[in-house]
Design an enzyme around this catalytic site. Structure first.
Site, PDB file in Angstrom:
ATOM      1  N   ASN A  61       0.896  -1.317  -0.066  1.00 20.98           N
ATOM      2  CA  ASN A  61       0.008  -0.082  -0.090  1.00 20.98           C
ATOM      3  C   ASN A  61       0.797   1.200  -0.002  1.00 20.98           C
ATOM      4  O   ASN A  61       0.295   2.542   0.310  1.00 20.98           O
ATOM      5  CB  ASN A  61      -0.917  -0.036   1.081  1.00 20.98           C
ATOM      6  N   HIS A  62       2.218   1.303  -0.168  1.00 19.74           N
ATOM      7  CA  HIS A  62       2.846   2.302  -0.336  1.00 19.74           C
ATOM      8  C   HIS A  62       2.810   3.146  -1.324  1.00 19.74           C
ATOM      9  O   HIS A  62       2.517   2.549  -2.599  1.00 19.74           O
ATOM     10  CB  HIS A  62       4.450   1.987  -0.111  1.00 19.74           C
ATOM     11  N   HIS A  77       4.057   5.248  11.660  1.00 17.77           N
ATOM     12  CA  HIS A  77       2.954   4.591  12.200  1.00 17.77           C
ATOM     13  C   HIS A  77       3.044   3.177  12.462  1.00 17.77           C
ATOM     14  O   HIS A  77       2.144   2.425  13.016  1.00 17.77           O
ATOM     15  CB  HIS A  77       1.721   4.899  11.506  1.00 17.77           C
ATOM     16  N   SER A 101      -8.084  12.571   1.051  1.00 14.70           N
ATOM     17  CA  SER A 101      -7.113  12.484   2.172  1.00 14.70           C
ATOM     18  C   SER A 101      -7.517  13.617   3.167  1.00 14.70           C
ATOM     19  O   SER A 101      -7.979  14.404   2.301  1.00 14.70           O
ATOM     20  CB  SER A 101      -5.620  12.346   2.094  1.00 14.70           C
ATOM     21  N   HIS A 140      -4.446   5.195  10.558  1.00 15.17           N
ATOM     22  CA  HIS A 140      -3.462   5.792   9.622  1.00 15.17           C
ATOM     23  C   HIS A 140      -3.800   5.626   8.147  1.00 15.17           C
ATOM     24  O   HIS A 140      -3.011   6.056   7.288  1.00 15.17           O
ATOM     25  CB  HIS A 140      -2.345   4.768   9.762  1.00 15.17           C
ATOM     26  N   GLY A 141      -5.105   5.140   8.085  1.00  9.67           N
ATOM     27  CA  GLY A 141      -5.741   5.218   6.436  1.00  9.67           C
ATOM     28  C   GLY A 141      -7.042   4.841   6.496  1.00  9.67           C
ATOM     29  O   GLY A 141      -7.635   4.840   7.735  1.00  9.67           O
ATOM     30  N   LYS A 175       3.008   4.222  -7.670  1.00  7.55           N
ATOM     31  CA  LYS A 175       3.128   3.228  -6.875  1.00  7.55           C
ATOM     32  C   LYS A 175       4.347   2.486  -7.634  1.00  7.55           C
ATOM     33  O   LYS A 175       5.230   2.248  -6.808  1.00  7.55           O
ATOM     34  CB  LYS A 175       1.873   2.290  -7.039  1.00  7.55           C
TER      35      LYS A 175
END
Length: 378
Positions: free
Chosen positions: A136-137, A239, A277, A294-295, A372
């Site tokens: 997911n980075h 995180h 976001s 965190h998301g 990505k």
């Protein structure tokens, strides 16, 4: 206020609204961690979802013992927000994408001085510095979409006329190597605080935090260099980590696995690549173990995504979002695994945090270009 912080069994709490979707397996994993030796309290966030034995989107406070497996294999994973001088008024996505090129390959020799400036010890993972990695980075250019506290944004130096850059990455293979060493030596039993083994782990852990922070900075600087732009970092928050803390008057160890600290200033809580976001000002609260989501949090397992979506979307369609942004991802499996449908709606996650009295929303950020992978990752 606060009604969204719910007590579960055995020292576990869950931050969730009535409409927050959380898989039952994730709650089971959370309650299992509450029964570990020395565990005083655990807290699940609205983005809670199952992990490999332990949940993601949670914080864990223990006394006398700490658990490397709760931090996981990406020590120092976190998010950095940068202010850039890229004007929003003259966006040309084709030009931006072309200039970015491939960010997956190792940094070349022209970056040696920049890498050396961090003073990192040799780890054998230097080739990963400046690269985003998989899963997911991401690194994402964003624009200010809605503002809710102009004074706070002005204090942070955020303005509507320039793009922001959000970088989400961690310690790459270094964190994996550190966790593997711990599991090989001690399994999942944890480490006695103050022991030689604990001191050794914490030393390597803290080195991985520094590595991850350097990695995010190098990713941002590399992107800005490619885009012929300048910028500076506004915030950088880990995180995935463990740190000494005091909770309920007890001295112990606060583990975060996919949980953003709420006691270190403003943070960004990102949605999926096709969602907004939010920049928020946390309100520190021990009930949530001084932590936030965190998301958005995964809704589907990675292995399910392509089967669910391949008949509905082509890879080309997934490279464009409903918000008009663009996604650069050459990995055909990953682009399905990271589809917006695989994640919870960010409004539901941030909404639960607001109802719980844990955040004040400062701004909504809209994705412009998400990087990505182009393939060829080191």
């Amino acid at each position: 206020m606060g009604t969204c912080i719910r007590n579960l069994s055995g020292g576990a709490v869950l931050v969730a609204a009535d409409d927050t979707w959380i898989e039952g397996k994730a709650i089971q994993q959370l309650e299992t961690t509450a029964r570990l030796g020395g565990m005083h309290r655990v807290a699940g966030m609205p983005d809670l979802h199952p992990g490999r034995g332990y949940p993601v989107g949670a914080a864990f406070f223990s006394v006398g013992r700490l658990y490397p497996a709760l931090v996981g294999n990406d020590i120092g994973c976190g998010m950095a927000l940068w202010r850039t001088d890229i004007p929003t008024a003259k966006l040309h996505l084709d030009k931006l994408e072309k200039r970015l090129g491939n960010l997956d390959l190792p940094l070349d020799e022209t970056w040696q001085e920049a890498v050396a400036s961090f003073g990192l010890p040799a780890t054998g993972h230097e080739r990963s510095l400046g690269t985003i990695g998989g899963g997911n980075h991401f690194a994402e250019l964003q624009q200010l979409d809605e503002t809710y506290d102009d004074a706070a944004l002005a204090a942070l130096g955020i303005e509507r006329k320039h793009l922001l850059l959000l970088v989400h990455s961690g310690s790459r293979g270094l964190g994996e190597a550190i966790l593997r060493e711990q599991v090989d030596l001690f399994g999942h039993h944890g480490l006695e605080a103050g022991s030689e083994a604990c001191t050794h782990y914490l030393g390597r852990h803290d080195g991985a935090l520094r590595f991850a922070e350097a990695n995010r900075q190098l990713i941002a600087r590399r992107m800005l260099d490619r885009l012929r732009a300048d910028g500076d970092v506004l915030l950088d928050i880990n995180h995935n980590l463990v740190s000494p803390a005091q909770v309920d008057g007890l001295d112990g160890w606060l583990h975060r696995k996919g949980a953003t600290p709420s006691d270190q200033g403003a943070v960004v809580i990102p949605g999926s690549r096709g969602d907004y976001s939010y920049l928020v000002q946390p309100i520190a609260d021990e009930r949530s173990l001084l932590s936030l989501a965190h998301g958005a949090g995964r809704k589907w397992m990675r292995s399910e995504c392509k089967d669910r979506l391949a008949s509905r979307y082509s890879v080309e369609q997934l490279s464009r979002t409903a918000l008009g942004s663009r996604v650069i991802c050459a990995d055909r499996a990953l682009i399905y695994e990271e589809a917006p449908e695989a994640y919870k709606a960010i409004d539901s996650v941030v909404g639960a945090l607001r109802e719980a009295g844990l955040v004040r929303v400062l701004a909504r950020l809209k994705p412009v270009l998400t990087y990505k992978t182009r393939g060829g990752c080191c």
